[in-house]
Enzyme design. Structure first.
Site, PDB file in Angstrom:
ATOM      1  N   GLU A 190      30.900  47.295  32.217  1.00 27.81           N
ATOM      2  CA  GLU A 190      31.126  46.800  30.856  1.00 27.81           C
ATOM      3  C   GLU A 190      29.882  46.192  30.192  1.00 27.81           C
ATOM      4  O   GLU A 190      29.841  44.994  29.897  1.00 27.81           O
ATOM      5  CB  GLU A 190      32.251  45.777  30.855  1.00 27.81           C
ATOM      6  CG  GLU A 190      33.543  46.302  31.467  1.00 27.81           C
ATOM      7  CD  GLU A 190      34.732  45.373  31.230  1.00 27.81           C
ATOM      8  OE1 GLU A 190      34.519  44.229  30.816  1.00 27.81           O
ATOM      9  OE2 GLU A 190      35.874  45.814  31.444  1.00 27.81           O
ATOM     10  N   GLU A 233      39.585  49.994  35.905  1.00 24.66           N
ATOM     11  CA  GLU A 233      40.337  48.736  35.831  1.00 24.66           C
ATOM     12  C   GLU A 233      41.480  48.937  34.876  1.00 24.66           C
ATOM     13  O   GLU A 233      41.299  49.491  33.793  1.00 24.66           O
ATOM     14  CB  GLU A 233      39.487  47.582  35.267  1.00 24.66           C
ATOM     15  CG  GLU A 233      38.486  47.015  36.210  1.00 24.66           C
ATOM     16  CD  GLU A 233      37.678  45.892  35.556  1.00 24.66           C
ATOM     17  OE1 GLU A 233      38.176  45.237  34.613  1.00 24.66           O
ATOM     18  OE2 GLU A 233      36.539  45.696  35.988  1.00 24.66           O
TER      19      GLU A 233
HETATM   20  C1  GCO Z   1      36.303  43.363  33.214  1.00 22.12           C
HETATM   21  C2  GCO Z   1      36.263  42.532  34.162  1.00 22.12           C
HETATM   22  C3  GCO Z   1      37.228  41.813  34.905  1.00 22.12           C
HETATM   23  C4  GCO Z   1      38.213  40.970  34.166  1.00 22.12           C
HETATM   24  C5  GCO Z   1      39.339  41.788  33.626  1.00 22.12           C
HETATM   25  C6  GCO Z   1      40.385  40.984  32.931  1.00 22.12           C
HETATM   26  O1  GCO Z   1      35.584  44.283  33.744  1.00 22.12           O
HETATM   27  O2  GCO Z   1      36.637  43.120  32.106  1.00 22.12           O
HETATM   28  O3  GCO Z   1      35.790  43.440  35.096  1.00 22.12           O
HETATM   29  O4  GCO Z   1      36.304  41.072  35.595  1.00 22.12           O
HETATM   30  O5  GCO Z   1      38.689  40.039  35.046  1.00 22.12           O
HETATM   31  O6  GCO Z   1      38.844  42.716  32.712  1.00 22.12           O
HETATM   32  O7  GCO Z   1      39.877  40.357  31.814  1.00 22.12           O
END
Ligand code: GCO
Length: 457
Positions: free
Chosen positions: A173, A353
Site C-alpha cells: 500500500e 487483504e
Molecule cells: C493495510 C494494512 C493493514 C491494516 C488493515 C486494516 O494494508 O491496510 O495492511 O495493516 O491493518 O488494512 O486497516
C-alpha cells in the site's frame, strides 16, 4: 445477508487457487528492542502524544516474536495454503543500511522454515510501513537515497530467504505510506505536506521497480510483485462537480499507482492538478517503475463514494458498517477486479487483504462473529464472480490472522479471525476462523471449477 454454502463456493474456484491469512510485522511481533532491533518510524510515531487512539504502541503487540511456533501451529490448523507476513526492516538492518543483524535474520529464517515444515507457502512482504528511523532522520521516502537503501535491503533478504519463499512483495500500500504518512500525517512519519507525499510515492514506486530488476539479476526464484490498496471510486451524485471530484480521487489513489506500474506514465490529469507539488522525476524512472511483475496484490475493504463538498454520509448507503465505519460492499471487489483486468494488462491477481473489524465479545471461550464470517464469505463470492468473468484471480488472503495493533486505532479495532486477549496473550479462534477452516476442508469434497486454460483447449 444470505448464507453461502461452502461446498458450492469452492466449486467456483480452480484447484490451485491459493488461500491464505495475512499479518504484518509491526502489528503483531512486539519485541521492539529485542536482539538488536533498531527503531522504526512507527516506534517513534507511537510516542507522539495523541498519535494513537488508545495511547498504545507496538512494544509487545501479540508477542509473535516469541510465540511464533504456536502461531504457526494455529495457521496450520486453519488448513490454509499460504501465510503472508512482513519483515521488519530495522529488525534485520537496524539503521537501514550497512550491517545486518544476524539474530533478526535468524528469526525470519526460523519462521520461513517453520512454515515450510508445516506445508505452508511463505509470502513475504519487504515493506509494510516500518521504515528504519535512521533513514527517516535523513528524509525517509522523500529522500531519493532511500530508494537505493531499499534495493540493498531487498537483495539481502532475497539472498537469505529467496530460495524458500513463494513470493516477495516489495511494498504494501504505497498510497498509505505516501498520503496518510506524508500528506494527512495520521500515520508515521506524521508529515503534512502534499509535495513530500508525492515525492515519497514516486520513490516507493521507483524502489519497487529497481528492486525487481536487482532481485531478478541475482537469480531470485520467488515470484515478485507489489500490493496496492484499491477501491472502486464513484461520485455521490451525477452532478458534474461530484463526477469530477470522483475522477480526480480515482486518479490520485488508483491511476497514480496503476498507470506507471502498467503503462509507464503518471496520469496527466493528476500531474496537472498537483502543479508544483508534482514529484521530481528523473530520466528512466518511469521505465524502471514499469518493470514487469509476476503478480499484483490488491487489498480491498470497501468502496469509496466522493462528493465535491466532501459530505457523503456513509450511513445513507443503507449497508451494514464495520467497526471502522466502513460500508460492507462486496460487489465493489468484483467491480474493481474487472476494471483492473480491462484497463490494464494485469498479471495473476491476488486479494492480499480482505477482512473487517467488529466489536467482538469473548464469552465462555467463544467469539460469535457472524458479521465477519458473512463479510468474508460474500467477498470470496465476489472474487468468484470476477473469476467467472475472466479475471486471472490466483489467490485470496484474509486480513487478519490475529487481532493486532491497528495503527492509529491502536488495539481498539479487532480485525482477527483469531481473538487475542492482550493481558494473557491467549489466542481463541473466532467463529469466522472455524468457518474458514471448514470452508477450506470442504475443498477436498468439492469438484473444482474447470481450469480456464484447459477448458478452452
Ligand atoms: C493495510 C494494512 C493493514 C491494516 C488493515 C486494516 O494494508 O491496510 O495492511 O495493516 O491493518 O488494512 O486497516
Amino acid at each position: 445477508m444470505t448464507r453461502i454454502d461452502p461446498l458450492q463456493l469452492h466449486q467456483r474456484f480452480p484447484r490451485d487457487f491459493i488461500w491464505g491469512v495475512a499479518t504484518s510485522a509491526f502489528q503483531i511481533e512486539g519485541a521492539a528492542t529485542a536482539d538488536g532491533k533498531g527503531p522504526s518510524i512507527w516506534d517513534t510515531f507511537c510516542r507522539q502524544p495523541g498519535a494513537i487512539a488508545d495511547g498504545s504502541n507496538g512494544d509487545i503487540a501479540c508477542d509473535h516474536y516469541h510465540r511464533w511456533p504456536a502461531d504457526l501451529d494455529l495457521i496450520k490448523a486453519l488448513g490454509v495454503d499460504a501465510y503472508r507476513f512482513s519483515v521488519s526492516w530495522p529488525r534485520v538492518q537496524p539503521t537501514g543500511e550497512g550491517a545486518w543483524n544476524e539474530p533478526g535474520l535468524a528469526f525470519y529464517e526460523r519462521l520461513v522454515d517453520g512454515l515450510l515444515a508445516r506445508g505452508i507457502k511463505p509470502y513475504l512482504t519487504l515493506n509494510h510501513w516500518d521504515l528504519p528511523q535512521a533513514l527517516q532522520d535523513r528524509g525517509g521516502w522523500a529522500n531519493r537515497d532511500t530508494v537505493h537503501r531499499f534495493v540493498d535491503y531487498a537483495c539481502g533478504m532475497a539472498a537469505r530467504l529467496g530460495d524458500r519463499v513463494a513470493a516477495i512483495t516489495t511494498h504494501n500500500e504505497p498510497w498509505v505510506v505516501a498520503v496518510l504518512g506524508h500528506e494527512t500525517g495520521i500515520f508515521a512519519p506524521g508529515i503534512k505536506r502534499r509535495a513530500t507525499a508525492m515525492q515519497a510515492a514516486h520513490h516507493l514506486l521507483l524502489s519497487h521497480g529497481l528492486a525487481l530488476q536487482a532481485l531478478r539479476a541475482q537469480g531470485c526464484s520467488s515470484r515478485l510483485g507489489i500490493v496496492l490498496n484499491l477501491s472502486p471510486i464513484g461520485p455521490a451524485t451525477s452532478r458534474p462537480e461530484d463526477v469530477a471530484a470522483a475522477r480526480l480521487e480515482d486518479g490520485r489513489s488508483v491511476r497514480w499507482y496503476m498507470d506507471p506500474l502498467f503503462k509507464g506514465a503518471y496520469p496527466a490529469d493528476v500531474l496537472e492538478h498537483l502543479g508544483a507539488d508534482a514529484p521530481h522525476i528523473e530520466a528512466d524512472d518511469l521505465r524502471h517503475i514499469a518493470t514487469p511483475m509476476d503478480f499484483l496484490g490488491v487489498n480491498y475493504y470497501t468502496r469509496s463514494v466522493v462528493s465535491a463538498s466532501g459530505t457523503w454520509d456513509v450511513k445513507t448507503s443503507g449497508r451494514a458498517l464495520t467497526d471502522m465505519g466502513w460500508e460492507v460492499y462486496p460487489e465493489g471487489l468484483t467491480e474493481l477486479l474487472l476494471r483492473l483486468h480491462h484497463d490494464y494488462r494485469v498479471p495473476p491477481l491476488y486479494v492480499k487483504e480482505n477482512g473487517a473489524a467488529f466489536k467482538d465479545q469473548l464469552v465462555n471461550g467463544s467469539v460469535h462473529d457472524a458479521e465477519r464470517t458473512d463479510y468474508i464469505a460474500h467477498h470470496i463470492a465476489a472474487v468468484a464472480d470476477a473469476l467467472a468473468q475472466g479475471v486471472p484471480m490466483a489467490g485470496y488472503m484474509v486480513w487478519s490472522l490475529l487481532d493486532n495493533f491497528e495503527w492509529a486505532s491502536g488495539y481498539e479495532k479487532r480485525f482477527g479471525i483469531v481473538h487475542v486477549d492482550y493481558s494473557t496473550q491467549q489466542r481463541t479462534p473466532k467463529d469466522s476462523a472455524l468457518w474458514y477452516r471448514d470452508f477450506l476442508r470442504a475443498r477436498a469434497a468439492a469438484p473444482a471449477a474447470p481450469d480456464p486454460v484447459l477448458a478452452g483447449a
